[in-house]
Each structure stands twice: as structure tokens, then as C-alpha cells.
Design a protein around this motif. Structure first.
Motif, PDB file in Angstrom:
ATOM      1  N   CYS A  90       0.835  -1.202   0.000  1.00  0.00           N
ATOM      2  CA  CYS A  90       0.000   0.000   0.000  1.00  0.00           C
ATOM      3  C   CYS A  90       0.871   1.255   0.000  1.00  0.00           C
ATOM      4  CB  CYS A  90      -0.923   0.003   1.223  1.00  0.00           C
ATOM      5  SG  CYS A  90      -0.046   0.047   2.793  1.00  0.00           S
ATOM      6  N   GLN A  91       0.222   2.370  -0.266  1.00  0.00           N
ATOM      7  CA  GLN A  91       0.882   3.661  -0.217  1.00  0.00           C
ATOM      8  C   GLN A  91       1.128   4.079   1.239  1.00  0.00           C
ATOM      9  OE1 GLN A  91       1.947   5.279  -2.860  1.00  0.00           O
ATOM     10  NE2 GLN A  91       1.089   3.775  -4.302  1.00  0.00           N
ATOM     11  N   PRO A  92       2.117   4.954   1.472  1.00  0.00           N
ATOM     12  CA  PRO A  92       2.381   5.379   2.859  1.00  0.00           C
ATOM     13  C   PRO A  92       1.162   6.022   3.519  1.00  0.00           C
ATOM     14  CG  PRO A  92       4.193   6.009   1.406  1.00  0.00           C
ATOM     15  CD  PRO A  92       3.114   5.484   0.519  1.00  0.00           C
TER      16      PRO A  92
ATOM     17  N   TYR B 125      -2.012   5.257   3.052  1.00  0.00           N
ATOM     18  CA  TYR B 125      -2.938   4.195   3.473  1.00  0.00           C
ATOM     19  C   TYR B 125      -2.411   3.482   4.712  1.00  0.00           C
ATOM     20  CZ  TYR B 125      -6.134   0.236   3.014  1.00  0.00           C
ATOM     21  OH  TYR B 125      -7.095  -0.714   3.245  1.00  0.00           O
ATOM     22  N   ARG B 126      -1.081   3.255   4.744  1.00  0.00           N
ATOM     23  CA  ARG B 126      -0.477   2.603   5.913  1.00  0.00           C
ATOM     24  C   ARG B 126      -0.628   3.476   7.148  1.00  0.00           C
ATOM     25  NH1 ARG B 126       1.056  -2.274   7.559  1.00  0.00           N
ATOM     26  NH2 ARG B 126       1.933  -2.668   5.488  1.00  0.00           N
ATOM     27  N   ALA B 127      -0.426   4.787   6.996  1.00  0.00           N
ATOM     28  CA  ALA B 127      -0.555   5.690   8.148  1.00  0.00           C
ATOM     29  C   ALA B 127      -1.993   5.716   8.658  1.00  0.00           C
ATOM     30  CB  ALA B 127      -0.106   7.094   7.742  1.00  0.00           C
ATOM     31  N   GLN B 128      -2.953   5.687   7.732  1.00  0.00           N
ATOM     32  CA  GLN B 128      -4.353   5.662   8.148  1.00  0.00           C
ATOM     33  C   GLN B 128      -4.677   4.365   8.882  1.00  0.00           C
ATOM     34  OE1 GLN B 128      -7.076   5.983   4.898  1.00  0.00           O
ATOM     35  NE2 GLN B 128      -8.901   5.857   6.185  1.00  0.00           N
TER      36      GLN B 128
END
Length: 429
Positions: A280-282, A284-287
Motif C-alpha cells: 500500500c501507499q504510505p 494508506y499505511r498511516a491511516q
């Protein structure tokens, strides 16, 4: 004669001899079996004339072969389109003929109009029908003589199209709270071990493989179970294990949310979610990580609330056990007594209590003593009650064994916690 003429004459003579040899009967013939004599011979002549516009290589060097192939193909397509147009026009004429024929016959049967004129019209229509039959036969003969091509050489015997489509989401069932609780209890009873195994997994690939092997776990019931388990772990101060189970719970909730957005069955989103979360994109990972931290905060808050509720409930039960025969709490009554009465009860001096009561006004003394009796601080006629208790103890010994057995059963049933409201964690300790 010139040498060239001689060579040509020799070639012509050889062709004539070859043709004569082909016409001569063979020296021997095969005898056909009765089955072969009765069977119909297969007509292979239709394979001799096949029109294929793009497989001929024997073109003149000065001719552009690709252009020639395109022209032939275009001419064939135009001829086929013209034939289809003729068929459509003939079909319309045939339908018009049948409609007019039925109309005239119906009018003759009902005697609607001039009978002679109707008969003449009927003869004219029947003659037109014979002409249509002749045209149809000509079209059939023409179609048979038409060379086959790549579009007409074969026709499909049957066609079937199968499109793999993901199953849609099941509609939300209108269940009452009792029915939902009963379903949850049944689910936990049947799948508690599998839910715990999923909650203890560490790697995404392992979680994906486990859910694909147990697709019936992909649902709200598993997510609810993991929430309850996380709260119990936090109440038991197993913070690290709670954080891991919370992570697995958020994964399940993301799968359910993805299925809701795509309007498909949640079981069809297992592979999609785990593939997406691993690449995933950063953002999406942070969310995702933020959602986990928020969920753990809510779990900790709920665990503290449940602990406070349990403490308050225990204190309330203890207070109820302390209540006297009049329903008053002896601790509250003792705190409300005058200091001289408090000293009497603390020293347990009956004579001092009698003197203190006698020194008080009658109304005040009656009020305090009544509250002491209702709370159990003072038991009037205690000596007589002790004698009666000794007599009752002997008669109660016989029934004591059975009552103790019943009390033990009731206490064990009271201590036994329902499956839904609490989750045991002894197997992960």
C-alpha cells in the motif's frame, strides 16, 4: 518443325495418354459390404470450392499482394451483405403474403364483401405465393452454389458464456437484540478456538491463508468476538497481547468495510485486502496504523469503565449484605450516632449504653435505638434468640447436606460467566 513446337506437341501427347489411362478401369475392384451398399455416400464435392482470399501466394510479381487480398475480402463481404439483404426482403414479402392470404380467407368464410372479387383476389395471392416459392428455391440453389469462405465454412453448434462474478453482499437481516445475542453465542460456541487462532497470528500471509481456509469466520461475529477478547485482555493487564488482537480485529473490520464499499460478499475481499495492505501507499499505511491506535485507546477506556462498574457492583453487593432487618446500612447509621452512643457501641458496654439512653430525651433515644435495630447494630432480646438458634441448629443438620449441595450449584452457576459477555483467556496465558 522447330524445337519449341516439337516440345509442345510432345507435352500435349503425354497429357492425352495420362487422361486415357485415368479413364481405363482398374485391374481389380474392392467388394463393398452390405452395410456400405445401404449407407449413403458422403458428398465431398462441397470442399472443392472454398473461397479464401488471403492464402494464395501465386500472384504476379507486379501485383501488390496485400491490396489484392483486401479487395477480394471486401468483394466477398459485399456479396454476403447483398445476400443477407435479399433474404430480409424476401422474409418481409413472405410475411405480407401470409397476412393477406389469411385476411382474404377470413373474409370469404364470413362472406364479408363481393364473393367473386374475393375469390379472384385469393387466386391472385395464391399465384403470388407460388412465385415466392420459386424465388425461395432459386435462393436456396444459389446459396448452395456459393463457395464457402472463412465466415460460412462452419457454424457454432451451441454457445455458452460464463462470467465469473463475485457474490453480492447478503442483505442485512432484521433481527432483534435477543436473536443477535443468541446467534453470537452460538457462533462463539462453535468457533471460539478458530477465532483465537486467527487472533494470535502474526504475519499477513498466515492470516490470509487461515481466513481462506475458514471463510465462515469472515464476518461481523468474528470482529465482535475480537473486540470482547481485547477488552478482557486489557482488564487482565495483558497489554501487549491486547494490542496484537486489536490489530487482527482492525484487519477484519477493514475487510468488512471493503466488501461494503464494493457491494460484494466479504469472503471475496480477503485476498484483495491482504494484497493491498502489503503493497500500500504510505498514506494508506498511516491511516491503518492510526485506526489501530484509536481502537486500542477505545479498548483501554472501555476496560477502565468495566473495572469501575465491577468495583461499584461489588461495593453495592457488599452494602446489601450489610443491611439490617429494617433495610438500613449499619455503617451509615453508626456514623450518624452521637459521640456518646458511638463510644458505647465501640466498647460494647451494655450498662453504659443503658445509662446514655436514659440520660437522653425520650424522643431522641427512641429514634436512635430504632435506627440501630433496623440496621442490626442493636439486637433486642439477644439472649433469647441465641437459645432458639441452638434448638433450630439440631433440626437443620439433616437438611443441611442437601441445602449445601444446592447452594454450591447455585453459586457455581452464578459465577459462571456467559460466553458473550466475557471471554476466557486461560489458554493463552
Amino acid at each position: 518443325m522447330t524445337p519449341a513446337v516439337t516440345l509442345i506437341s510432345r507435352a500435349i501427347q503425354k497429357k492425352k495418354e495420362a487422361a486415357e489411362n485415368e479413364q481405363k478401369p482398374a485391374a481389380f475392384t474392392f467388394k463393398r459390404s452390405p452395410h456400405q451398399r445401404n449407407s449413403k455416400m458422403v458428398d465431398y464435392s462441397k470442399w472443392k470450392n472454398i473461397e479464401i482470399s488471403d492464402d494464395e501466394d501465386d500472384t504476379h510479381p507486379n501485383i501488390d499482394t496485400p491490396s489484392l487480398f483486401r479487395w477480394r475480402h471486401q468483394a466477398r463481404v459485399e456479396r454476403m451483405a447483398e445476400m443477407d439483404h435479399e433474404k430480409d426482403e424476401f422474409k418481409k414479402k413472405r410475411q405480407s403474403y401470409q397476412a393477406r392470404l389469411m385476411d382474404v380467407k377470413e373474409r370469404i368464410s364470413k362472406k364479408d364483401g363481393n364473393e367473386e372479387a374475393l375469390k379472384k383476389e385469393l387466386e391472385k395471392i395464391e399465384a403470388e405465393g407460388k412465385e415466392l416459392d420459386r424465388i425461395e428455391n432459386d435462393m436456396i440453389k444459389k446459396e448452395k452454389k456459393t463457395p464457402w469462405n472463412v465466415d460460412t465454412i462452419s457454424k457454432p453448434g451451441f454457445e455458452k458464456t460464463v462470467i465469473n462474478k463475485k457474490a453480492g453482499r447478503k442483505p442485512d437481516e432484521n433481527l432483534s437484540e435477543e436473536e443477535r445475542e443468541q446467534r453470537m453465542k452460538q457462533f462463539v460456541k462453535e468457533n471460539e478456538k478458530l477465532c483465537k487462532q486467527y487472533g494470535m497470528l502474526r504475519k499477513y500471509d498466515d492470516s490470509k491463508r487461515f481466513l481462506q481456509e475458514h471463510l465462515h469466520l469472515v464476518g461481523e461475529e468474528t470482529a465482535n468476538y475480537l473486540v470482547i477478547w481485547s477488552i478482557n485482555l486489557e482488564m487482565e493487564e495483558k497489554h501487549e497481547l491486547m494490542a496484537h488482537v486489536a490489530h487482527q480485529c482492525i484487519c477484519m473490520q477493514y475487510i468488512l468495510e471493503l466488501a461494503k464499499q464494493l457491494d460484494v460478499d466479504p469472503r471475496a475481499c480477503v485476498a484483495s485486502f491482504f494484497s493491498k495492505i502489503q503493497h500500500c501507499q504510505p498514506e494508506y499505511r498511516a491511516q491503518f496504523e492510526s485506526e489501530i491506535e484509536g481502537f486500542k485507546g477505545r479498548i483501554q477506556k472501555r476496560a477502565q469503565e468495566k473495572i469501575q462498574e465491577a468495583i461499584a457492583q461489588a461495593e453495592e453487593e457488599e452494602r446489601k449484605e450489610r443491611l439490617g432487618p429494617g433495610g438500613l446500612d449499619p455503617a451509615d447509621v453508626f456514623e450518624s450516632l452521637p459521640d456518646e452512643l458511638k463510644a458505647c457501641f465501640e466498647s460494647r458496654d451494655v450498662e453504659l449504653l443503658q445509662k446514655t439512653i436514659a440520660a437522653m430525651p425520650v424522643d431522641v433515644a427512641k429514634l436512635h435505638m430504632k435506627r440501630c435495630v433496623d440496621s442490626g447494630l442493636w439486637v433486642p432480646n439477644a439472649a433469647d434468640l441465641e437459645g432458639d438458634k441452638k434448638e433450630d441448629d439440631d433440626s437443620d443438620d439433616a437438611a443441611g447436606g442437601e441445602e449445601k449441595t444446592d447452594d454450591a450449584k447455585s453459586e457455581s452457576a452464578a459465577k459462571e460467566e456467559p460466553i458473550y459477555t466475557g471471554v476466557s483467556t486461560e489458554d493463552v496465558d
